[in-house]
Scaffold this motif. Sequence first.
Motif, PDB file in Angstrom:
ATOM      1  N   LEU A 141       0.809  -1.216   0.000  1.00 28.63           N
ATOM      2  CA  LEU A 141       0.000   0.000   0.000  1.00 28.63           C
ATOM      3  C   LEU A 141       0.845   1.271   0.000  1.00 28.63           C
ATOM      4  O   LEU A 141       0.495   2.247  -0.633  1.00 28.63           O
ATOM      5  CB  LEU A 141      -0.938  -0.001   1.219  1.00 28.63           C
ATOM      6  CG  LEU A 141      -2.008  -1.094   1.213  1.00 28.63           C
ATOM      7  CD1 LEU A 141      -2.829  -1.041   2.486  1.00 28.63           C
ATOM      8  CD2 LEU A 141      -2.917  -0.946  -0.001  1.00 28.63           C
ATOM      9  N   LEU A 142       1.922   1.284   0.735  1.00 27.43           N
ATOM     10  CA  LEU A 142       2.745   2.487   0.825  1.00 27.43           C
ATOM     11  C   LEU A 142       4.006   2.344  -0.015  1.00 27.43           C
ATOM     12  O   LEU A 142       5.120   2.447   0.480  1.00 27.43           O
ATOM     13  CB  LEU A 142       3.120   2.780   2.280  1.00 27.43           C
ATOM     14  CG  LEU A 142       1.979   3.249   3.170  1.00 27.43           C
ATOM     15  CD1 LEU A 142       2.461   3.448   4.598  1.00 27.43           C
ATOM     16  CD2 LEU A 142       1.375   4.533   2.652  1.00 27.43           C
ATOM     17  N   SER A 143       3.811   2.090  -1.295  1.00 24.53           N
ATOM     18  CA  SER A 143       4.980   1.998  -2.172  1.00 24.53           C
ATOM     19  C   SER A 143       4.959   3.194  -3.123  1.00 24.53           C
ATOM     20  O   SER A 143       3.914   3.675  -3.526  1.00 24.53           O
ATOM     21  CB  SER A 143       4.970   0.694  -2.967  1.00 24.53           C
ATOM     22  OG  SER A 143       3.867   0.644  -3.843  1.00 24.53           O
ATOM     23  N   TRP A 144       6.144   3.643  -3.440  1.00 19.66           N
ATOM     24  CA  TRP A 144       6.292   4.790  -4.324  1.00 19.66           C
ATOM     25  C   TRP A 144       7.588   4.614  -5.083  1.00 19.66           C
ATOM     26  O   TRP A 144       8.645   4.415  -4.489  1.00 19.66           O
ATOM     27  CB  TRP A 144       6.291   6.066  -3.494  1.00 19.66           C
ATOM     28  CG  TRP A 144       6.188   7.335  -4.270  1.00 19.66           C
ATOM     29  CD1 TRP A 144       5.289   7.637  -5.244  1.00 19.66           C
ATOM     30  CD2 TRP A 144       7.007   8.488  -4.122  1.00 19.66           C
ATOM     31  NE1 TRP A 144       5.472   8.903  -5.714  1.00 19.66           N
ATOM     32  CE2 TRP A 144       6.547   9.458  -5.032  1.00 19.66           C
ATOM     33  CE3 TRP A 144       8.068   8.819  -3.317  1.00 19.66           C
ATOM     34  CZ2 TRP A 144       7.118  10.709  -5.162  1.00 19.66           C
ATOM     35  CZ3 TRP A 144       8.636  10.068  -3.451  1.00 19.66           C
ATOM     36  CH2 TRP A 144       8.166  10.997  -4.356  1.00 19.66           C
ATOM     37  N   PHE A 145       7.518   4.624  -6.393  1.00 15.36           N
ATOM     38  CA  PHE A 145       8.675   4.398  -7.254  1.00 15.36           C
ATOM     39  C   PHE A 145       9.388   3.091  -6.927  1.00 15.36           C
ATOM     40  O   PHE A 145      10.607   2.998  -6.965  1.00 15.36           O
ATOM     41  CB  PHE A 145       9.674   5.564  -7.190  1.00 15.36           C
ATOM     42  CG  PHE A 145       9.157   6.833  -7.785  1.00 15.36           C
ATOM     43  CD1 PHE A 145       8.967   6.944  -9.151  1.00 15.36           C
ATOM     44  CD2 PHE A 145       8.849   7.902  -6.978  1.00 15.36           C
ATOM     45  CE1 PHE A 145       8.481   8.113  -9.714  1.00 15.36           C
ATOM     46  CE2 PHE A 145       8.362   9.085  -7.527  1.00 15.36           C
ATOM     47  CZ  PHE A 145       8.172   9.183  -8.902  1.00 15.36           C
TER      48      PHE A 145
END
Length: 187
Positions: A141-145
């Motif tokens: 859920l809290l992934s970015w790049f």
Amino acid sequence: MIYWQLFWSFFQIGLFSFGGGYAAMPLIEQQVTQLHTWLTAEEFADLVTISGMTPGPIAINAATFVGIRISGLPGAIVATLGCVLPSVAVVSLLAFFYFRYRGQRLMQAGLAGLRPAVVALIASAGITIGRTALRAQEGALLSWFGWDWIAVAVFLGAFFLLRWKKPNPIWVMLGAGAVGGAAYLLV
């Protein structure tokens, strides 16, 4: 055949791993994830964590873990023996030569030349493990790049705490596990 592969793989690791367990991690990773594909990259990251947290040398813990995973207790014994035998032979031989020639400049120069290589091996292992541990799993859920930001935050918090406050690392590991576990449960 599998026993020979386990023995030979960890014999090579034991023979060529200078500078301790973390310096051996690139060799272990190459053998168990790339050459033989006994473990995935994620399983290897777990192996490093378990091997580092359990008592004893990391390379021997890794050999035992991989041996049990691949072929049960006989595999663990064979892999562990493969890892230990070259070290016993090499250390005995080096101790003989070191005590005999320790005052000579050639010996001192050789040891000084090994130090940067050991640091490079440890840094390589740290970067490889860090990339695997901090990479977002599919569906996070809290992934970015491609980064798992909970893992990044826990890593940075533990790093800065260890670097500047210098607490007992066991408490940092327990705290990181608690904070990470709570964060993943809440997300």
